[in-house]
Write an enzyme that holds these catalytic residues in place. Sequence first.
Site, PDB file in Angstrom:
ATOM      1  N   TYR A   1       0.996  -1.054  -0.194  1.00  0.00           N
ATOM      2  CA  TYR A   1       0.127  -0.169  -0.197  1.00  0.00           C
ATOM      3  C   TYR A   1       0.913   1.315  -0.031  1.00  0.00           C
ATOM      4  O   TYR A   1       0.490   2.178  -0.731  1.00  0.00           O
ATOM      5  CB  TYR A   1      -0.867   0.027   1.280  1.00  0.00           C
TER       6      TYR A   1
ATOM      7  N   ASN B   1     -12.632  -1.174  -5.211  1.00  0.00           N
ATOM      8  CA  ASN B   1     -12.654  -1.784  -6.762  1.00  0.00           C
ATOM      9  C   ASN B   1     -13.731  -2.474  -7.193  1.00  0.00           C
ATOM     10  O   ASN B   1     -13.956  -3.668  -6.603  1.00  0.00           O
ATOM     11  CB  ASN B   1     -11.256  -2.445  -6.947  1.00  0.00           C
TER      12      ASN B   1
ATOM     13  N   CYS C   1      -6.474  -5.436  -7.850  1.00  0.00           N
ATOM     14  CA  CYS C   1      -6.254  -5.073  -6.096  1.00  0.00           C
ATOM     15  C   CYS C   1      -5.609  -6.040  -5.534  1.00  0.00           C
ATOM     16  O   CYS C   1      -5.180  -5.850  -4.225  1.00  0.00           O
ATOM     17  CB  CYS C   1      -7.539  -4.296  -5.789  1.00  0.00           C
ATOM     18  N   HIS C   2      -5.776  -7.253  -6.050  1.00  0.00           N
ATOM     19  CA  HIS C   2      -5.156  -8.398  -5.181  1.00  0.00           C
ATOM     20  C   HIS C   2      -3.790  -8.328  -5.240  1.00  0.00           C
ATOM     21  O   HIS C   2      -2.979  -9.279  -4.337  1.00  0.00           O
ATOM     22  CB  HIS C   2      -5.853  -9.958  -5.907  1.00  0.00           C
TER      23      HIS C   2
ATOM     24  N   GLU D   1      -0.718 -16.143 -10.645  1.00  0.00           N
ATOM     25  CA  GLU D   1      -0.018 -15.292 -11.412  1.00  0.00           C
ATOM     26  C   GLU D   1       1.561 -15.549 -11.169  1.00  0.00           C
ATOM     27  O   GLU D   1       2.437 -15.002 -12.012  1.00  0.00           O
ATOM     28  CB  GLU D   1      -0.322 -13.866 -10.960  1.00  0.00           C
TER      29      GLU D   1
END
Length: 157
Positions: A90, A113, A121-122, A148
Site C-alpha cells: 500500500y 475496486n 487489487c489482489h 500469477e
Amino acid sequence: MKTAILKTPLGLAEVRGDENGISEIKILEEEKEFTPNIPEVLLPAILQLNEYFEGKRKNFSLKLNPSGTSFQRKVWKALQEIPFGKTWSYQELSRQLGDVKAIRAVASANGKNPLWIVIPCHRVIGSDGSLTGYAGGLHRKKWLLEHENPPLQQSLF
C-alpha cells in the site's frame, strides 16, 4: 445494463456492463444461475477472464467503465500498472500516486475496486509482505497471487 454469470475456479463471478464498458466484475458468495447465453457486449470480458484462469492471459484489454470518485479512479488506474506476477505494498502504491501519507485513502479506494481481477487489487499487500484485507476473501487473494506467480519447481538433483 447487461449481466452474465461466469464459473471460475474461485466460484461464480458476475460481470456487468453495457456499450460504455464493463462496470463491475465481482465474486458471488451466493449461488446464481450460470449464464449460458452471454450478452454480446460482455463476450470480450468473459473470454479474457476465461483465458486468465486458463493461464493464457496476463493483461486485459477491455473497455472499462467503473463508477467511482476521481480519487478512486486514479487509484484503480495505478493498480493496473502493477505487473502480472508482482505485488506492491500500500505504501508503494501511495508513493506511485505521489502522496506516501495517503495510505489509508489508497487502501479504502483499493477495497472499493468494482472490477475484480481486471483491476488487480489482489496484487496489493502489506509492507511486511502479509496478505491484508481482500473483499473476495484472503483465500482467493492467495490463490490469485499463486496463480500469477506459481512457485518454481525445485530441482531434485
